[in-house]
Design an enzyme around this catalytic site. Structure first.
Site, PDB file in Angstrom:
ATOM      1  N   SER A  67      28.687  30.233  40.524  1.00 22.37           N
ATOM      2  CA  SER A  67      28.715  31.713  40.580  1.00 22.37           C
ATOM      3  C   SER A  67      29.169  32.336  39.061  1.00 22.37           C
ATOM      4  O   SER A  67      29.168  33.321  38.904  1.00 22.37           O
ATOM      5  CB  SER A  67      29.542  32.253  41.675  1.00 22.37           C
ATOM      6  OG  SER A  67      30.879  31.902  41.654  1.00 22.37           O
ATOM      7  N   LYS A  92      36.630  35.182  39.431  1.00 26.92           N
ATOM      8  CA  LYS A  92      35.530  36.313  39.152  1.00 26.92           C
ATOM      9  C   LYS A  92      36.088  37.270  37.887  1.00 26.92           C
ATOM     10  O   LYS A  92      37.413  36.990  37.525  1.00 26.92           O
ATOM     11  CB  LYS A  92      35.670  37.422  40.572  1.00 26.92           C
ATOM     12  CG  LYS A  92      34.784  36.637  41.661  1.00 26.92           C
ATOM     13  CD  LYS A  92      33.551  36.926  41.773  1.00 26.92           C
ATOM     14  CE  LYS A  92      32.507  35.833  42.269  1.00 26.92           C
ATOM     15  NZ  LYS A  92      33.262  35.418  43.465  1.00 26.92           N
TER      16      LYS A  92
END
Lengths: 190, 190
Positions: free
Chosen positions: B111, B148
């Site tokens: 990701s 993230k």
DNA sequence: AATTTGATTAATGTTACAATAATCAAATGA
DNA sequence: TCATTTGATTATTGTAACATTAATCAAATT
């Protein structure tokens, strides 16, 4: 020896409601197969003694205690922090196998970007390791260092750049060519 | 207007297996009534987690100073006398600024691949650093750890993956959300 | 060529069921 | 008399079955 005189309908007969392992009524729900175990463990976990506390480093003299499972909405499913603070890590130990034959090279440019080696990365090179086809190697060609993937083209070695924009280099007899070592790791600062 | 000429048994007909909202098969399980809502939310929430084990820096790491070369310098080394070209480096010192507030997290999945953080990489997190928009951070959402990019939209924090195949996560008031630190580096073994 | 239609199969929430477990009071036995 | 056994009863609990919905394909239709 059956008779009809025992039991029989009467108030209070039978198993008591709420005597199951949850102490309340249950419902069936459909969940992904891969999470059945996880959910079953979770709903059976003793609620009272649920005081997982994880210590993480903090700049203040006394380490801060961070309580997990203080969620606002979905309460306390197994968190990665549950059982995942395992061991301590020494980056030298992790990345360097043989310190006598290892050195670092700072990378300039993006020619190895497809091997996810970027500008300003530092790669770890072990010169004692025998280079195999497919290894990322540090080589010198006519006095220039380069990091490439070692391939073989007939009998002459061939160096593949990891970036498609660059052409493979076929090593000719006339070229000065030397493999300095195998790249065993890379580190980067953000 | 029914006829018997459409449809009919043929290979590949019908809904595809795995096309449900979980992408896998399901099972029915029995759970306490009071937790039905919680579990349904839990199994449906976006799977943000992309981290595995958490590790702390080794209390007594090896001290290993190895030579650091520059990719761009012409080959001719080793030339130990040349201090301009040749420096030395200790990986723990290079990557860990504040040992007391640093820990490591292993990455799972792709990701964050566009930030060149790959599956099985280990990232270095500094808990003492103030997270700014644009930083790569370690956060927990509803008990799940994730790496993230921190962003902000209409005063709500947002967590952006570095891979277009993944969706950004908008942090709502109702969600448990905590920033655990800023990612300051990454290491990878080949 | 694009849309509609009907057959097909998976997904999904619920109900049904069977086996087990708990409970009570009558029957039994010391 | 009092503890134990027994049989009826009812809740629990895991699973199977069901009905409805959704997705998919290819023939039929526009």
């Amino acid at each position: 020896m059956k008779d009809n005189k025992r039991g029989g309908f009467r108030v209070g007969a039978g198993r008591k409601s709420g005597s199951g392992c949850f102490g309340e009524s249950t419902k069936v729900i459909r969940v992904p197969t891969s999470r059945v175990t996880e959910i079953n463990q979770y709903i059976r976990r003793p609620q009272a003694g649920n005081t997982d506390i994880v210590m993480l480093p903090h700049p203040t003299p006394q380490k801060i205690q961070l309580k997990l499972f203080d969620h606002k909405v979905p309460a306390g499913f197994p968190s990665p922090a549950d059982d995942h603070i395992e061991k301590s890590l020494d980056l030298n130990e992790y990345l360097i196998t043989k310190k006598e034959s290892t050195f670092f090279v700072k990378i300039k440019g993006d020619s190895m970007i497809d091997a996810s080696i970027h500008d300003n990365d530092i790669v770890i090179v072990d010169r004692s390791k025998q280079a195999k086809v497919g290894d990322i190697i540090l080589a010198s060609i006519d006095g220039e260092f380069t990091i490439k993937i070692l391939a073989k083209h007939l009998s002459l070695p061939r160096l593949l750049p990891a970036n498609e924009k660059y052409q493979p280099i076929v090593i000719q007899e006339s070229m000065q060519f030397e493999i300095w070592g195998v790249v065993t790791g890379a580190v980067r600062k953000f």
